[in-house]
Design an enzyme around this catalytic site. Sequence first.
Site, PDB file in Angstrom:
ATOM      1  N   GLU A  89     -12.723 -22.502 -10.464  1.00 16.33           N
ATOM      2  CA  GLU A  89     -14.035 -22.101  -9.932  1.00 16.33           C
ATOM      3  C   GLU A  89     -15.121 -23.068 -10.391  1.00 16.33           C
ATOM      4  O   GLU A  89     -15.185 -23.443 -11.558  1.00 16.33           O
ATOM      5  CB  GLU A  89     -14.358 -20.677 -10.409  1.00 16.33           C
ATOM      6  CG  GLU A  89     -15.723 -20.167  -9.978  1.00 16.33           C
ATOM      7  CD  GLU A  89     -15.971 -18.732 -10.410  1.00 16.33           C
ATOM      8  OE1 GLU A  89     -17.077 -18.220 -10.128  1.00 16.33           O
ATOM      9  OE2 GLU A  89     -15.066 -18.108 -11.019  1.00 16.33           O
ATOM     10  N   LYS A 101     -18.420 -17.911  -1.864  1.00 19.85           N
ATOM     11  CA  LYS A 101     -18.220 -16.590  -2.461  1.00 19.85           C
ATOM     12  C   LYS A 101     -19.142 -15.573  -1.804  1.00 19.85           C
ATOM     13  O   LYS A 101     -20.348 -15.779  -1.699  1.00 19.85           O
ATOM     14  CB  LYS A 101     -18.472 -16.656  -3.972  1.00 19.85           C
ATOM     15  CG  LYS A 101     -18.085 -15.388  -4.720  1.00 19.85           C
ATOM     16  CD  LYS A 101     -18.233 -15.590  -6.230  1.00 19.85           C
ATOM     17  CE  LYS A 101     -17.787 -14.359  -6.994  1.00 19.85           C
ATOM     18  NZ  LYS A 101     -17.943 -14.538  -8.468  1.00 19.85           N
ATOM     19  N   CYS A 152     -12.731 -15.659  -8.016  1.00 20.31           N
ATOM     20  CA  CYS A 152     -13.022 -14.732  -9.108  1.00 20.31           C
ATOM     21  C   CYS A 152     -12.934 -13.280  -8.640  1.00 20.31           C
ATOM     22  O   CYS A 152     -11.951 -12.857  -8.056  1.00 20.31           O
ATOM     23  CB  CYS A 152     -14.387 -15.091  -9.698  1.00 20.31           C
ATOM     24  SG  CYS A 152     -14.734 -14.412 -11.334  1.00 20.31           S
TER      25      CYS A 152
END
Length: 313
Positions: free
Chosen positions: A41, A125, A159
């Site tokens: 990430e 995201k 995540c």
Amino acid sequence: MKIAAAHVSPVFMDALSTANKAVAWIERAKNQDVDLLVFPETFIPGFPIFINCYPPPLQHGLLRTYQDQSVELEGAELSMVQAAVQRCGVAVVLGISERCKGGRTCYNATVAYDKDGTFLGVHRKLLPTYAERYVWGRGDGSGLLAWDSSVGRIGSLICWEHTMNLAREAMAEQRVQIHTAHWPALSSFGGFETVANPQVQAMMLNHALTAQCFVVCASSPTSQESIDHMEKAMGPQSMVKPGGGWTAIVHPFTPILAGPATDGEEQLVTAEVNLDEIKDAKVWLDTSGHFSRPDIFQLHVDTAPKSTTTFVS
């Protein structure tokens, strides 16, 4: 086919140096005959570990620097990475902090390149987690799409998007073969030392089984240099420590094929995989086919890009 997850730390808050480091690891992957390499990430320019350590108003200087060090999709840093991909013949999915072209809003994102250097796409995201919301904007559904590539059909989530079951299902319904999962070293954060790795492992095995795909999970151990960088700017803190992370490769029927790497040692976690084995798992359950009930459950996914402004004449 050989796939790899990079358990590697960035050159914190230095996009160009981290891009050079990514190139070096792509070259290392080539030398190990890797076909697909997955980075953690926001590898470029690193996860902003300071966001949970100090009061938000005091972080302005670091946040401004973080914006400056975030990268545009057509910028010099990603051009270096793309050239290395083409030169080495290694497909790459890379976590970045993306700065929108000509603007200042940033997104926690992944970018994907095929082995010949072709740009496959970007995933932003959907919802930044907790304190991340004053660093990054929210992605839209235009990036919630699988990418067809020479190494298979690739999907990507970042995540705690893996706790968003409908986002996971949206990827599973596209019959992803290789799912790339991107994490920071959550286990190096205060309050998560004992729970982070079990959480990540549970999510990765769950997605492998419920989507019947290989999962490549890459996380970035927290470096002492990154801690020194933020403490020099902001003062001592006790919330983040060096090391951590959970980097592994998981089979569609949940055996862990490689890893997990859970400490500060930088390494490639590699495994030989056979995509044909997905068919073995789908004999038992095909959640985008015979093991579903579309007469009861329907999922609507809006993949249209969203803009802040619509101009009409």
